[in-house]
Design a protein around this motif. Structure first.
Motif, PDB file in Angstrom:
ATOM      1  N   UNK A  77       2.023   2.406  -3.231  1.00  0.00           N
ATOM      2  CA  UNK A  77       1.049   3.082  -4.090  1.00  0.00           C
ATOM      3  C   UNK A  77       0.874   4.554  -3.713  1.00  0.00           C
ATOM      4  N   UNK A  78       1.301   4.906  -2.492  1.00  0.00           N
ATOM      5  CA  UNK A  78       1.138   6.300  -2.063  1.00  0.00           C
ATOM      6  C   UNK A  78       2.094   7.175  -2.858  1.00  0.00           C
ATOM      7  N   UNK A  79       1.715   8.440  -2.993  1.00  0.00           N
ATOM      8  CA  UNK A  79       2.543   9.346  -3.789  1.00  0.00           C
ATOM      9  C   UNK A  79       3.843   9.684  -3.065  1.00  0.00           C
ATOM     10  N   UNK A  82      -7.950  18.291  -5.648  1.00  0.00           N
ATOM     11  CA  UNK A  82      -6.917  17.352  -6.115  1.00  0.00           C
ATOM     12  C   UNK A  82      -6.005  16.936  -4.970  1.00  0.00           C
ATOM     13  N   UNK A  83      -5.607  17.926  -4.154  1.00  0.00           N
ATOM     14  CA  UNK A  83      -4.760  17.614  -3.006  1.00  0.00           C
ATOM     15  C   UNK A  83      -5.500  16.702  -2.027  1.00  0.00           C
ATOM     16  N   UNK A  86      -3.415   8.605   0.337  1.00  0.00           N
ATOM     17  CA  UNK A  86      -2.114   8.352   0.965  1.00  0.00           C
ATOM     18  C   UNK A  86      -2.271   8.018   2.443  1.00  0.00           C
ATOM     19  N   UNK A 137      -5.807  13.028  -3.168  1.00  0.00           N
ATOM     20  CA  UNK A 137      -4.520  12.319  -3.055  1.00  0.00           C
ATOM     21  C   UNK A 137      -4.114  12.108  -1.610  1.00  0.00           C
ATOM     22  N   UNK A 138      -4.317  13.130  -0.791  1.00  0.00           N
ATOM     23  CA  UNK A 138      -3.882  13.049   0.605  1.00  0.00           C
ATOM     24  C   UNK A 138      -4.660  11.986   1.372  1.00  0.00           C
ATOM     25  N   UNK A 194       0.833  -1.209   0.000  1.00  0.00           N
ATOM     26  CA  UNK A 194       0.000   0.000   0.000  1.00  0.00           C
ATOM     27  C   UNK A 194       0.867   1.258   0.000  1.00  0.00           C
TER      28      UNK A 194
END
Lengths: 265, 337
Positions: free
Chosen positions: A263-265, B280-281, B288, B284-285, A260
């Protein structure tokens, strides 16, 4: 109102063991239920209010059915139990966590039936309770509205489905596990209480890492986050049982967490 | 259920001493009782005024008046875009509109279902109220629940506010009303139906809650992908200035779409870009945070990038968004055991 009273009676029966010594420290939150809940849940052991117990919650209860609570008491030595409770909930206690070979850290999500203090009581090896908490404003009915899966009608199709993973966390291993379960409070018309009531975490070599008693105040489709003292790559077993005696077993591994993370940025 | 909760609040309101007995915050509630709305209109273009909401969360101190509204003067009467949170606020807007435009409100557009924009419909005759069909459908499903929530937070500010449904008769395209040519845009993403309005003569784009300006976007009914698509469409609409649903008027930024804009593309792009950037942030955040093994409370405390330092309510809306999106993201990303 009627429902709350019935539930209060039930909780008195469940937590009837302790005799009230009559002396608890004055509640910094000035809760109308502090003495009552302290007697019911903490009994006659010594109680201190202690900022070393961090109760981490969002600044608002966006959803009174799913209110996240994280407790970090890792600043305290020799933690035996972490009890998360909400004074004014009809089912006050959400979880009673015993981090046997685990950090004094636990996170889950609870229901809120109204504006209430949300607290963690952390018992150390000397028997003393360290208590901390905050007032949380919440719309009513978190415990007395039917779960989403009951309304949708698909709860039985997904009952007990587990998800989760493990991640390296400093020298320990963070594990997260979720269950599909309605966690019925018994406070909704024609739906009797039905909830996961025990959870245990065991290392591959059989070492017991953590145990938890779970109550109906935990949110539907419960999710638990713990940090266990097992840094190995072997799978860690998580098993739960509900009030109908059904058992749910699964295991989490660091491999899934590492996948996982990739896959995180 | 609905009636009993409101009745309870009414009883509590009439007994401030009893309420105050339950703690400090309750005492404060009793002391901050409604003192009346005082909206102010500010001219932003020829025949168009904005009424700014407070850049705050819905609270006793602001009476729920947190969303922007607009008046558009026409020969047939004033068009009101978004009637606000309550009947009392709508009545104050009505008086203000007549004062500044000289004409009564004869048409009301409700941009979307959220209570800070929609419940003021209670101040108008139903035939004046118009919204997208999807907005009406969503209000049928959720309006009563919103009213309950608003009464809980705002009590006396909400007096007389019952759910009044707008006609779901707004179709996208150009309309002329009282000599004024308007384009109605039927979009979605902030909610299931988001209405935006362009005044052709002045290039004023009234964006509803598709656009927030220096105030963090709220996401209780959001579909982020659809919202981003709608923002792309709004950016391509030639305009000079943009009135967001929350936050100040946007006059900055150029339309760089290379479109034939008839000289109208001089500004009003910054807030669109900021809203898209935040969404968008956020998307993604939150992905994550799940991938890193954070729980919800932890995810609500992650660092917010410095470029959003001037965005009001950033932490508050991040934590709300965690509540809106996190369980579904966990179900999507965490592997089955």
């Amino acid at each position: 109102m009627k429902k709350s009273m019935i539930c209060c009676l039930a909780s008195v029966l469940v937590w009837s063991g302790a005799a009230w010594a009559g002396e608890y420290p004055a509640d910094p939150l000035d809760s109308p239920m502090w003495d009552y809940r302290a007697n019911e849940i903490l009994g006659d052991a010594e109680v201190v209010f202690d900022d070393a117990v961090q109760v981490i919650v969002p600044q608002l209860a966006e959803n009174q059915h799913v209110f996240p609570v994280t407790v970090d008491a890792s600043a305290l030595p020799d933690v035996k139990r972490i009890v998360i409770f909400a004074d004014l909930n009809p089912i006050p206690v959400a979880i009673d966590y015993r981090p046997i070979n685990a950090r004094a850290f636990v996170a889950t999500r609870i229901k809120l039936d109204q504006r209430t203090p949300v607290r963690a009581a952390v018992q150390t090896g000397d028997g003393r309770w360290h208590v901390s908490g905050v007032w949380v404003d919440a719309a009513g009915g978190g415990c007395s509205a039917p779960p989403v899966s009951r309304v949708k009608g698909d709860w039985a199709q997904h009952l007990g489905e587990m998800r989760g993973a493990a991640w390296p966390d400093h020298d320990d291993t963070r594990i997260r596990v979720s269950f599909r379960h309605p966690m019925d409070t018994g406070l909704v018309e024609n739906i009797s209480a039905y909830n996961i009531d025990t959870l245990s975490v065991t290392a591959a070599d059989g070492t017991k890492l953590a145990e938890m008693s779970v109550f109906g105040a935990v949110a539907e489709d419960p999710v638990f986050t713990m940090i266990v003292k097992d840094a190995g790559e072997a799978p860690i077993a998580v098993s739960a049982r509900d009030t109908a005696g059904l058992e749910f077993d699964g295991s989490v591994s660091r491999r899934a967490g590492v996948d996982l993370l990739a896959q995180a940025r | 259920m609905t009636i009993s909760r409101r009745a309870l609040l009414a009883a509590a309101a009439s007994l401030p001493v009893a309420v105050a007995g339950h703690g400090l915050a309750a005492t404060a509630l009793a002391q901050q009782f409604a003192t009346g709305y005082h909206p102010r209109a500010e001219s932003i273009a020829d025949g168009i005024w904005m009424v700014r909401g407070a850049d705050e969360a819905i609270a006793m101190t602001n009476g729920g008046a947190i969303a922007n509204s607009a008046f558009i003067a026409t020969d047939e009467g004033t068009i009101l875009f978004d009637p606000g949170p309550s009947r009392e606020y709508a009545l104050a807007l009505t008086a203000l509109a007549e004062e500044v435009t000289g004409k009564p409100v004869t048409r009301v557009y409700v941009s979307h279902l959220h209570p800070d924009h929609a419940l003021g419909a209670a101040g108008f005759a139903p035939e004046l109220l118009h919204a997208l069909p999807e907005t009406r459908r969503e209000l049928v499903d959720e309006g009563e629940g919103f009213a309950d929530g608003m009464y809980r937070i705002l009590a006396d500010w909400m007096k007389g506010t019952a759910l009044v449904l707008p006609n779901g008769d707004v179709k996208p395209g150009d309309v002329t009303y009282g000599g004024r040519k308007l384009r109605l845009l039927a979009l979605q993403g902030h909610s299931g139906g988001d209405l935006a309005l362009l005044d052709h003569a002045t290039g004023t784009l009234i964006a509803g809650d598709l656009v927030f300006n220096n105030r963090a976007p709220a996401t209780p009914h959001a579909d982020i992908a659809a919202w981003q698509k709608s923002l792309t469409e709004l950016a391509a609409v030639p305009h000079n200035i943009l009135l967001p649903g929350h936050g100040p008027l946007d006059t900055g930024g150029l339309n760089t779409g290379g479109l034939d804009t008839g000289g109208l593309d001089t500004g009003g792009q910054d807030a669109i870009a900021q809203t898209a950037d935040w969404l968008g942030w956020l998307d993604g955040a939150l992905h994550d945070a799940v991938a890193q093994g954070l729980d919800m409370a932890e995810a609500g405390n992650i660092a917010i990038p410095g470029r959003f330092a001037g965005v009001k309510l950033a932490r508050y809306e991040l934590q709300r968004s965690v509540s809106h999106f996190y369980p579904a993201l966990e179900a999507e990303l965490l592997p089955r055991l």
